[in-house]
Design a protein around this motif. Structure first.
Motif, PDB file in Angstrom:
ATOM      1  N   SER A  62      -4.122  -0.204  -3.365  1.00  0.00           N
ATOM      2  CA  SER A  62      -5.231  -0.616  -2.508  1.00  0.00           C
ATOM      3  C   SER A  62      -5.092   0.080  -1.173  1.00  0.00           C
ATOM      4  O   SER A  62      -4.055   0.674  -0.865  1.00  0.00           O
ATOM      5  CB  SER A  62      -5.237  -2.136  -2.312  1.00  0.00           C
ATOM      6  OG  SER A  62      -4.046  -2.554  -1.637  1.00  0.00           O
ATOM      7  N   THR A  98      -5.750  -0.647   2.998  1.00  0.00           N
ATOM      8  CA  THR A  98      -5.961  -1.692   4.004  1.00  0.00           C
ATOM      9  C   THR A  98      -6.427  -1.072   5.311  1.00  0.00           C
ATOM     10  O   THR A  98      -5.771  -0.169   5.846  1.00  0.00           O
ATOM     11  CB  THR A  98      -4.667  -2.490   4.243  1.00  0.00           C
ATOM     12  OG1 THR A  98      -4.228  -3.056   3.007  1.00  0.00           O
ATOM     13  CG2 THR A  98      -4.900  -3.602   5.250  1.00  0.00           C
ATOM     14  N   LYS A 102      -9.657   0.074  -4.438  1.00  0.00           N
ATOM     15  CA  LYS A 102      -9.770  -1.247  -3.832  1.00  0.00           C
ATOM     16  C   LYS A 102      -9.440  -1.180  -2.348  1.00  0.00           C
ATOM     17  O   LYS A 102      -8.462  -0.566  -1.933  1.00  0.00           O
ATOM     18  CB  LYS A 102      -8.825  -2.215  -4.536  1.00  0.00           C
ATOM     19  CG  LYS A 102      -8.894  -3.640  -4.006  1.00  0.00           C
ATOM     20  CD  LYS A 102      -7.902  -4.531  -4.744  1.00  0.00           C
ATOM     21  CE  LYS A 102      -7.925  -5.944  -4.184  1.00  0.00           C
ATOM     22  NZ  LYS A 102      -6.917  -6.811  -4.855  1.00  0.00           N
ATOM     23  N   LYS A 135      -9.397  -3.505   1.537  1.00  0.00           N
ATOM     24  CA  LYS A 135      -9.403  -4.812   2.199  1.00  0.00           C
ATOM     25  C   LYS A 135      -9.204  -4.607   3.689  1.00  0.00           C
ATOM     26  O   LYS A 135      -8.676  -3.585   4.127  1.00  0.00           O
ATOM     27  CB  LYS A 135      -8.316  -5.714   1.628  1.00  0.00           C
ATOM     28  CG  LYS A 135      -6.911  -5.141   1.675  1.00  0.00           C
ATOM     29  CD  LYS A 135      -5.926  -6.090   0.999  1.00  0.00           C
ATOM     30  CE  LYS A 135      -4.515  -5.515   0.998  1.00  0.00           C
ATOM     31  NZ  LYS A 135      -3.550  -6.441   0.359  1.00  0.00           N
ATOM     32  N   SER A 136      -9.661  -5.615   4.462  1.00  0.00           N
ATOM     33  CA  SER A 136      -9.573  -5.533   5.910  1.00  0.00           C
ATOM     34  C   SER A 136      -8.545  -6.524   6.416  1.00  0.00           C
ATOM     35  O   SER A 136      -8.582  -7.706   6.074  1.00  0.00           O
ATOM     36  CB  SER A 136     -10.937  -5.814   6.547  1.00  0.00           C
ATOM     37  OG  SER A 136     -10.832  -5.883   7.948  1.00  0.00           O
ATOM     38  N   GLU A 176      -8.531 -11.188   7.309  1.00  0.00           N
ATOM     39  CA  GLU A 176      -7.491 -12.120   6.922  1.00  0.00           C
ATOM     40  C   GLU A 176      -6.899 -12.797   8.143  1.00  0.00           C
ATOM     41  O   GLU A 176      -6.639 -13.990   8.153  1.00  0.00           O
ATOM     42  CB  GLU A 176      -6.406 -11.374   6.143  1.00  0.00           C
ATOM     43  CG  GLU A 176      -6.919 -10.778   4.840  1.00  0.00           C
ATOM     44  CD  GLU A 176      -5.854  -9.968   4.138  1.00  0.00           C
ATOM     45  OE1 GLU A 176      -4.723  -9.910   4.681  1.00  0.00           O
ATOM     46  OE2 GLU A 176      -6.137  -9.411   3.072  1.00  0.00           O
TER      47      GLU A 176
END
Length: 538
Positions: free
Chosen positions: A392, A394, A444, A446-447, A451
């Protein structure tokens, strides 16, 4: 009537880790591995000399062939000597000579070149030898110091290659003091330089025969390792010659090729991926990064006839080129190595309509290129990240909150292997295009900010009042956790050593003065200046 065959069990061939059977007959000898298809034979007419000596694996039978090669069989027991001596005399008419080795453990002595080997002796007794066909490079690392690098001999189908397992000696250094008079001249030359030239000549890593080269590109700028080199291309290998280094690189060790335009619109980068990597002292270079001026042109004629180009290279080359230098270089590498040259992906363009994004990896500034099957960060340290190995990605500091005032964001590649690669100081304007490219490649994302914000709300929404000191303390801790130092902790990327460069590499930089000098040491000095002065003791 069949000839008599004598057999010895549990014998090693050279550096092979597998045990085998050695059989000696009047027509010759043969060794066969117990497991697998390992087989080696020698005719009786090819035998020239036999020697018995102590070795690491008990005793050794060393056979010198008439073509100069030396074959070694280890694993004999002391009591095998008399039997083996009689067999060799009866079958081949040769004497089994005995050779005493030096076991003093001294690290000073004398060197000699004999039968394709570099012999090191102490008090007229051999201590060790180095097969010169194992030497891949030599250089003068100091006024009286000569370094040699060791590896497998070149050529395909070499039976010894499959036995290379475990630890292996890859480098040795010799201190050679004093001077020697040059033959036919009154001038003296340093003994180290004489020794260095002898190794180059005997190991066949010096100049090739005149007329064998295909083309020479002089004074080519290399960013990693930094310096200017001459690229001398031959049919099966190339030589990389610098001021103090001379490397021989087989085309079979070139695994990847990249041709990438630099975002300054003035230069083009040509990247060569190597396996095994190039070595300079303790530093390994799995990638070479060359830089060419985009508009610079060259006029070269290849030392190849039309028949060779048509038959050997399938017409992929031309006899004469009059075009941009980087196009000629990339075309030649593609034809000689048989590797595809990767170019920028059409699926990505930066905010400024470029194929790369400016960023930093630790203290090193560079560019990351989103390619069709990988990401590549260059020039220092060159880092190759295949799409297939990314778990992933980030993003950090791209959302709202306290980080919204920042003009840059951070990026971390979370690899399936557990090793992470972090990049910082990326312009916020690049986020949209980069995120879109990752979505196209089905990677994939994500931030980190989302979170952090979620945890912040969950922990401080119990009360809007700051009167409770315990809650105030808890709120402060949460705010610190969700600050701008998302990637400032001990990232697994710190453990990544294979493609990194240490300060040791500066010893080998040929143009140290040309370096940008960005080593990150200035931050340490600034931190020391902020410390309060110590009070003097009375």
């Amino acid at each position: 009537m069949s000839e008599k065959v004598n057999q010895f069990d549990d014998i090693y061939l050279g550096l092979a880790p597998e045990l085998g059977l050695l059989r000696l007959a009047q027509s010759g000898l043969g060794w066969k591995a117990r497991k697998g298809d390992g087989l080696f034979t020698v005719r009786d007419a090819d035998l020239k000399r036999t020697t018995w000596l102590r070795a690491a694996r008990n005793f050794q039978l060393r056979i010198q062939l008439r073509d100069g090669r030396i074959v070694k069989f280890d694993g004999f027991q002391r009591e095998d000597y008399e039997k083996l001596k009689d067999i060799i005399k009866t079958n081949y008419g040769l004497q089994l000579e005995t050779k005493e080795m030096s076991v003093k453990g001294w690290n000073w002595g004398e060197t000699d070149f004999s039968s394709g080997n570099l012999m090191f002796s102490v008090q007229d007794k051999d201590m060790f030898e180095i097969p010169l066909n194992e030497v891949t490079n030599t250089s003068l690392t100091a006024k009286h110091e000569v370094m040699i690098e060791l590896g497998g001999p070149d050529g395909e189908g070499n039976a010894k290659d499959r036995y290379r397992k475990g630890d292996q000696l890859v480098e040795m250094r010799f201190y050679v003091p004093g001077t020697k008079a040059q033959e036919g001249e009154g001038e003296e030359e340093s003994a180290a330089n004489v020794f260095y030239n002898l190794i180059k000549n005997e190991a066949d890593i010096g100049d090739a025969a005149p007329g064998d080269g295909i083309v020479l590109f002089s004074d080519t700028l290399c960013l990693t390792p930094r310096g200017r080199y001459d690229i001398d291309m031959f049919p099966t290998f190339l030589r990389l010659r610098g001021k103090t280094t001379d490397y021989k690189i087989a085309y079979t060790s070139i695994m990847k090729l990249f041709l990438l335009p630099k975002p300054d619109d003035l230069h083009v980068l040509f990247v060569i991926g190597l396996d095994p990597p190039l070595r300079q002292g303790q530093t390994r270079y799995p990638f070479l990064v060359f830089q060419f001026v985009r508009e610079e042109e060259t006029d070269v004629t290849l030392n190849l006839d039309k028949e060779t180009i048509a038959e050997k290279y399938d017409g992929k080359l031309e006899q004469k080129y009059e075009t941009r230098t980087y196009e000629v270089v990339s075309t030649l590498f593609k034809a000689l190595t048989g590797r595809r040259v990767a170019i920028p992906s059409e699926s990505f363009k930066s905010y400024h309509n470029q194929f790369a994004i400016k960023c930093s990896m630790k203290a090193n500034e560079g560019f990351i290129y989103p390619l069709d099957k990988s990401f590549l960060f260059i020039p220092k340290p060159p880092t190759f990240i295949p799409h297939s190995e990314i778990g992933s990605v980030t993003f950090s500091r791209v959302g709202g909150g306290a980080s919204s005032a920042s003009r840059t964001f951070d990026l971390k590649f979370n690899m399936k292997s557990g090793v992470d690669y972090s990049f910082s100081s990326i312009n916020r304007e690049e986020y949209a295009n980069l995120n879109e490219f990752l979505q196209i490649k089905k990677i994939k994302t994500k931030s980190m900010d989302e979170e952090s914000t979620g945890r912040y709300v969950d922990m401080v929404d119990e009360s809007d009042s700051d009167e409770d000191s315990g809650k105030r303390k808890r709120k402060t801790i949460v705010q610190d956790f969700g600050g701008d130092d998302d990637d400032g902790d001990s990232s697994p990327d710190e453990d990544f050593v294979a493609e990194s460069e240490s300060d040791v590499a500066e010893e080998f930089d040929e143009n140290v003065s040309d370096s940008d000098g960005s080593g990150g040491s200035g931050d340490d000095n600034d931190n020391n200046d902020d410390r309060p002065a110590k009070k003097s003791k009375k």
